[in-house]
Design a protein around this motif. Structure first.
Motif, PDB file in Angstrom:
ATOM      1  N   ALA A 189       3.793   9.302  -0.645  1.00 24.21           N
ATOM      2  CA  ALA A 189       4.299   8.713  -1.887  1.00 24.21           C
ATOM      3  C   ALA A 189       3.370   9.033  -3.056  1.00 24.21           C
ATOM      4  O   ALA A 189       3.825   9.303  -4.175  1.00 24.21           O
ATOM      5  CB  ALA A 189       4.448   7.207  -1.728  1.00 24.21           C
ATOM      6  N   LYS A 190       2.072   9.019  -2.801  1.00 24.28           N
ATOM      7  CA  LYS A 190       1.113   9.348  -3.856  1.00 24.28           C
ATOM      8  C   LYS A 190       1.232  10.813  -4.260  1.00 24.28           C
ATOM      9  O   LYS A 190       1.195  11.148  -5.437  1.00 24.28           O
ATOM     10  CB  LYS A 190      -0.308   9.040  -3.403  1.00 24.28           C
ATOM     11  CG  LYS A 190      -0.577   7.551  -3.306  1.00 24.28           C
ATOM     12  CD  LYS A 190      -1.983   7.286  -2.829  1.00 24.28           C
ATOM     13  CE  LYS A 190      -2.213   5.795  -2.668  1.00 24.28           C
ATOM     14  NZ  LYS A 190      -3.567   5.507  -2.204  1.00 24.28           N
ATOM     15  N   GLY A 223       6.882  10.881   4.566  1.00 19.25           N
ATOM     16  CA  GLY A 223       6.069   9.966   5.360  1.00 19.25           C
ATOM     17  C   GLY A 223       6.267  10.102   6.851  1.00 19.25           C
ATOM     18  O   GLY A 223       5.796   9.269   7.620  1.00 19.25           O
ATOM     19  N   GLN A 243       1.503  13.127   8.704  1.00 25.43           N
ATOM     20  CA  GLN A 243       0.296  13.036   7.886  1.00 25.43           C
ATOM     21  C   GLN A 243      -0.283  14.449   7.737  1.00 25.43           C
ATOM     22  O   GLN A 243      -0.294  15.215   8.698  1.00 25.43           O
ATOM     23  CB  GLN A 243      -0.744  12.136   8.543  1.00 25.43           C
ATOM     24  CG  GLN A 243      -0.314  10.691   8.648  1.00 25.43           C
ATOM     25  CD  GLN A 243      -0.184  10.044   7.288  1.00 25.43           C
ATOM     26  OE1 GLN A 243      -1.048  10.195   6.434  1.00 25.43           O
ATOM     27  NE2 GLN A 243       0.904   9.323   7.100  1.00 25.43           N
ATOM     28  N   GLU A 294       5.744  14.143   2.201  1.00 25.37           N
ATOM     29  CA  GLU A 294       6.223  13.262   1.140  1.00 25.37           C
ATOM     30  C   GLU A 294       7.163  12.186   1.686  1.00 25.37           C
ATOM     31  O   GLU A 294       7.174  11.075   1.181  1.00 25.37           O
ATOM     32  CB  GLU A 294       6.914  14.067   0.039  1.00 25.37           C
ATOM     33  CG  GLU A 294       5.945  14.812  -0.844  1.00 25.37           C
ATOM     34  CD  GLU A 294       6.585  15.390  -2.089  1.00 25.37           C
ATOM     35  OE1 GLU A 294       7.814  15.265  -2.278  1.00 25.37           O
ATOM     36  OE2 GLU A 294       5.848  15.985  -2.893  1.00 25.37           O
ATOM     37  N   ASP A 336      -6.760   5.877   0.161  1.00 31.61           N
ATOM     38  CA  ASP A 336      -7.333   4.630  -0.338  1.00 31.61           C
ATOM     39  C   ASP A 336      -8.360   4.044   0.619  1.00 31.61           C
ATOM     40  O   ASP A 336      -9.023   3.072   0.300  1.00 31.61           O
ATOM     41  CB  ASP A 336      -6.256   3.606  -0.642  1.00 31.61           C
ATOM     42  CG  ASP A 336      -5.513   3.145   0.589  1.00 31.61           C
ATOM     43  OD1 ASP A 336      -5.895   3.499   1.720  1.00 31.61           O
ATOM     44  OD2 ASP A 336      -4.530   2.408   0.411  1.00 31.61           O
ATOM     45  N   GLU A 362       4.376  11.190  -6.322  1.00 31.80           N
ATOM     46  CA  GLU A 362       4.197  10.649  -7.667  1.00 31.80           C
ATOM     47  C   GLU A 362       3.410  11.611  -8.559  1.00 31.80           C
ATOM     48  O   GLU A 362       3.811  11.895  -9.692  1.00 31.80           O
ATOM     49  CB  GLU A 362       3.473   9.314  -7.583  1.00 31.80           C
ATOM     50  CG  GLU A 362       3.189   8.685  -8.925  1.00 31.80           C
ATOM     51  CD  GLU A 362       2.323   7.447  -8.806  1.00 31.80           C
ATOM     52  OE1 GLU A 362       1.707   7.098  -9.828  1.00 31.80           O
ATOM     53  OE2 GLU A 362       2.261   6.835  -7.726  1.00 31.80           O
ATOM     54  N   MET A 407       0.843  -1.184   0.000  1.00 35.28           N
ATOM     55  CA  MET A 407       0.000   0.000   0.000  1.00 35.28           C
ATOM     56  C   MET A 407       0.882   1.238   0.000  1.00 35.28           C
ATOM     57  O   MET A 407       1.800   1.363   0.795  1.00 35.28           O
ATOM     58  CB  MET A 407      -0.917  -0.024   1.227  1.00 35.28           C
ATOM     59  CG  MET A 407      -1.752   1.207   1.354  1.00 35.28           C
ATOM     60  SD  MET A 407      -3.052   1.172   2.613  1.00 35.28           S
ATOM     61  CE  MET A 407      -2.230   0.634   4.062  1.00 35.28           C
ATOM     62  N   GLU A 408       0.603   2.143  -0.917  1.00 44.04           N
ATOM     63  CA  GLU A 408       1.344   3.390  -1.019  1.00 44.04           C
ATOM     64  C   GLU A 408       0.907   4.357   0.068  1.00 44.04           C
ATOM     65  O   GLU A 408      -0.263   4.417   0.411  1.00 44.04           O
ATOM     66  CB  GLU A 408       1.047   4.043  -2.377  1.00 44.04           C
ATOM     67  CG  GLU A 408       2.179   4.042  -3.334  1.00 44.04           C
ATOM     68  CD  GLU A 408       1.849   4.828  -4.589  1.00 44.04           C
ATOM     69  OE1 GLU A 408       2.758   5.468  -5.090  1.00 44.04           O
ATOM     70  OE2 GLU A 408       0.698   4.786  -5.040  1.00 44.04           O
ATOM     71  N   THR A 409       1.853   5.128   0.572  1.00 42.66           N
ATOM     72  CA  THR A 409       1.519   6.131   1.574  1.00 42.66           C
ATOM     73  C   THR A 409       0.946   7.374   0.890  1.00 42.66           C
ATOM     74  O   THR A 409       1.111   7.558  -0.316  1.00 42.66           O
ATOM     75  CB  THR A 409       2.755   6.539   2.391  1.00 42.66           C
ATOM     76  OG1 THR A 409       3.691   7.183   1.518  1.00 42.66           O
ATOM     77  CG2 THR A 409       3.393   5.344   3.076  1.00 42.66           C
TER      78      THR A 409
END
Length: 72
Positions: free
Chosen positions: A6-7, A39, A42, A37, A64, A10, A1-3
């Motif tokens: 990270a999303k 992580g 939040q 970014e 997500d 991207e 699962m992407e954080t």
């Protein structure tokens, strides 16, 4: 699962934005964006909303909600 970070990274890089430009346009501190970014933190809801507006994406595209694919 992407954080979340990270999303955001991207999408930001795909759109050709630097961290500095995204932080300026979304009116958040550069260091805050770097931490998101990376992580280590939040984003608050208003911060995430500002980032999503600048990136022209829905919040749902970043979060997500722990969705899982149906396994039939």
């Amino acid at each position: 699962m992407e954080t979340i970070g990270a999303k955001i990274f991207e999408i930001r890089t795909r759109k050709g934005l630097t961290q500095e430009k995204l932080s300026d346009l979304s009116r958040i501190n550069l260091r805050t964006l770097q931490r998101i970014e990376k992580g280590t933190t939040q984003p608050r809801s208003d911060t995430l909303n500002n980032i999503c507006q600048v990136l022209d994406v829905n919040i749902e595209d970043i979060l997500d909600y722990n969705r899982k694919d149906d396994l039939k």
